[in-house]
Design a protein around this motif. Structure first.
Motif, mmCIF file in Angstrom:
data_model
loop_
_atom_site.group_PDB
_atom_site.id
_atom_site.type_symbol
_atom_site.label_atom_id
_atom_site.label_comp_id
_atom_site.label_asym_id
_atom_site.label_seq_id
_atom_site.Cartn_x
_atom_site.Cartn_y
_atom_site.Cartn_z
ATOM 1 N N THR A 116 -25.950 39.990 -11.553
ATOM 2 C CA THR A 116 -24.797 40.790 -11.148
ATOM 3 C C THR A 116 -25.138 42.273 -11.274
ATOM 4 O O THR A 116 -26.157 42.635 -11.850
ATOM 5 N N LEU A 117 -24.267 43.103 -10.752
ATOM 6 C CA LEU A 117 -24.416 44.550 -10.848
ATOM 7 C C LEU A 117 -23.220 45.121 -11.601
ATOM 8 O O LEU A 117 -22.134 44.544 -11.586
ATOM 9 N N ASN A 118 -23.416 46.255 -12.213
ATOM 10 C CA ASN A 118 -22.326 46.906 -12.938
ATOM 11 C C ASN A 118 -21.426 47.717 -12.005
ATOM 12 O O ASN A 118 -20.413 48.234 -12.442
ATOM 13 N N LYS A 119 -21.785 47.826 -10.748
ATOM 14 C CA LYS A 119 -21.007 48.608 -9.787
ATOM 15 C C LYS A 119 -20.522 47.715 -8.655
ATOM 16 O O LYS A 119 -21.217 46.796 -8.234
ATOM 17 N N THR A 120 -19.338 48.034 -8.157
ATOM 18 C CA THR A 120 -18.804 47.290 -7.017
ATOM 19 C C THR A 120 -19.245 47.959 -5.721
ATOM 20 O O THR A 120 -19.667 49.113 -5.716
ATOM 21 N N GLY A 121 -19.151 47.221 -4.625
ATOM 22 C CA GLY A 121 -19.530 47.767 -3.329
ATOM 23 C C GLY A 121 -20.991 47.566 -2.987
ATOM 24 O O GLY A 121 -21.417 47.895 -1.884
ATOM 25 N N LEU A 122 -21.778 47.042 -3.920
ATOM 26 C CA LEU A 122 -23.196 46.758 -3.686
ATOM 27 C C LEU A 122 -23.423 45.266 -3.839
ATOM 28 O O LEU A 122 -22.689 44.584 -4.558
ATOM 29 N N LYS A 123 -24.443 44.767 -3.176
ATOM 30 C CA LYS A 123 -24.815 43.365 -3.383
ATOM 31 C C LYS A 123 -26.324 43.260 -3.549
ATOM 32 O O LYS A 123 -27.095 44.040 -2.984
ATOM 33 N N ILE A 124 -26.729 42.295 -4.351
ATOM 34 C CA ILE A 124 -28.156 42.024 -4.572
ATOM 35 C C ILE A 124 -28.663 41.220 -3.384
ATOM 36 O O ILE A 124 -28.076 40.200 -3.027
ATOM 37 N N VAL A 125 -29.755 41.689 -2.768
ATOM 38 C CA VAL A 125 -30.294 41.001 -1.595
ATOM 39 C C VAL A 125 -31.593 40.263 -1.895
ATOM 40 O O VAL A 125 -31.998 39.404 -1.118
ATOM 41 N N SER A 126 -32.244 40.577 -3.028
ATOM 42 C CA SER A 126 -33.438 39.819 -3.424
ATOM 43 C C SER A 126 -33.864 40.214 -4.832
ATOM 44 O O SER A 126 -33.513 41.292 -5.319
ATOM 45 N N PHE A 127 -34.612 39.321 -5.488
ATOM 46 C CA PHE A 127 -35.204 39.586 -6.797
ATOM 47 C C PHE A 127 -36.249 38.527 -7.071
ATOM 48 O O PHE A 127 -36.335 37.518 -6.365
ATOM 49 N N LYS A 128 -37.051 38.763 -8.117
ATOM 50 C CA LYS A 128 -38.070 37.804 -8.532
ATOM 51 C C LYS A 128 -37.912 37.504 -10.016
ATOM 52 O O LYS A 128 -37.566 38.393 -10.796
ATOM 53 N N LEU A 129 -38.170 36.269 -10.393
ATOM 54 C CA LEU A 129 -38.274 35.847 -11.786
ATOM 55 C C LEU A 129 -39.763 35.740 -12.087
ATOM 56 O O LEU A 129 -40.493 35.069 -11.351
ATOM 57 N N VAL A 130 -40.222 36.410 -13.148
ATOM 58 C CA VAL A 130 -41.628 36.316 -13.552
ATOM 59 C C VAL A 130 -41.708 35.958 -15.028
ATOM 60 O O VAL A 130 -40.871 36.376 -15.828
ATOM 61 N N VAL A 135 -35.808 43.885 -8.010
ATOM 62 C CA VAL A 135 -34.447 43.666 -7.547
ATOM 63 C C VAL A 135 -34.149 44.689 -6.454
ATOM 64 O O VAL A 135 -34.431 45.873 -6.605
ATOM 65 N N LYS A 136 -33.595 44.201 -5.367
ATOM 66 C CA LYS A 136 -33.179 45.093 -4.292
ATOM 67 C C LYS A 136 -31.694 44.864 -4.018
ATOM 68 O O LYS A 136 -31.220 43.724 -4.028
ATOM 69 N N VAL A 137 -30.982 45.959 -3.801
ATOM 70 C CA VAL A 137 -29.548 45.902 -3.529
ATOM 71 C C VAL A 137 -29.261 46.654 -2.234
ATOM 72 O O VAL A 137 -30.098 47.407 -1.741
ATOM 73 N N SER A 138 -28.081 46.420 -1.691
ATOM 74 C CA SER A 138 -27.683 47.181 -0.514
ATOM 75 C C SER A 138 -26.174 47.296 -0.456
ATOM 76 O O SER A 138 -25.449 46.501 -1.053
ATOM 77 N N ILE A 139 -25.744 48.311 0.273
ATOM 78 C CA ILE A 139 -24.338 48.428 0.650
ATOM 79 C C ILE A 139 -24.201 47.531 1.869
ATOM 80 O O ILE A 139 -25.147 47.385 2.648
#
Length: 144
Positions: free
Chosen positions: A63-77, A118-122
């Motif tokens: 999750t993100l601490n801010k609204t209006g953004l969404k996570i579009v990708s990430f990696k678990l290592v 982690v990448k996010v976008s509006i």
């Protein structure tokens, strides 16, 4: 002789400057996030640190601490014990993939892992990295 002294002096000056820049970079990387100003990625409501094994898979997403953004990708290592192989799984949204969940079920107490890249976008915007785009965690020693 003066030339040698001048060259040595310049080398020391460069080394000191590079060392000062490295220390400044390390301080920025270890800085704690300001939840009011920074965009921070969270797992189970935490920005890194220990997590109890029983809590590891209670939620299936970042999750993100801010609204209006969404996570579009990430990696678990992560690495398994003394194995030096870096295990890496990628998600194309904010949800843990089935492979990630399966791997995390096998984590042992003391296991280190991280969510990285982690990448996010509006909505409809170009993906970008949040201010704090890496969550470093470990499984708490108490496994119930």
């Amino acid at each position: 002789m003066k030339k040698i002294f001048l060259i040595i002096s310049l080398l020391f000056a460069i080394i000191i400057q590079v060392d000062a820049q490295n220390q400044n970079n390390n301080q920025n990387q270890k800085r704690q996030p300001d939840m009011q100003k920074d965009t921070v990625v969270l797992f189970q409501g935490f920005f890194g640190g220990p997590i109890k094994f029983d809590d590891l898979l209670k939620q299936d997403s970042l999750t993100l601490n801010k609204t209006g953004l969404k996570i579009v990708s990430f990696k678990l290592v992560y690495r398994n014990g003394s194995d030096t192989t870096l295990n890496k799984y990628e998600s194309k949204n904010n949800k843990l993939t089935t492979e990630m969940q399966t791997a995390m079920k096998l984590f042992k107490p003391g296991q280190n892992f991280a969510f990285v890249d982690v990448k996010v976008s509006i909505k409809g915007g170009t993906p970008f990295r949040p201010t704090f785009d890496r969550i470093e965690m470990f499984v708490d020693q108490e496994k119930k």
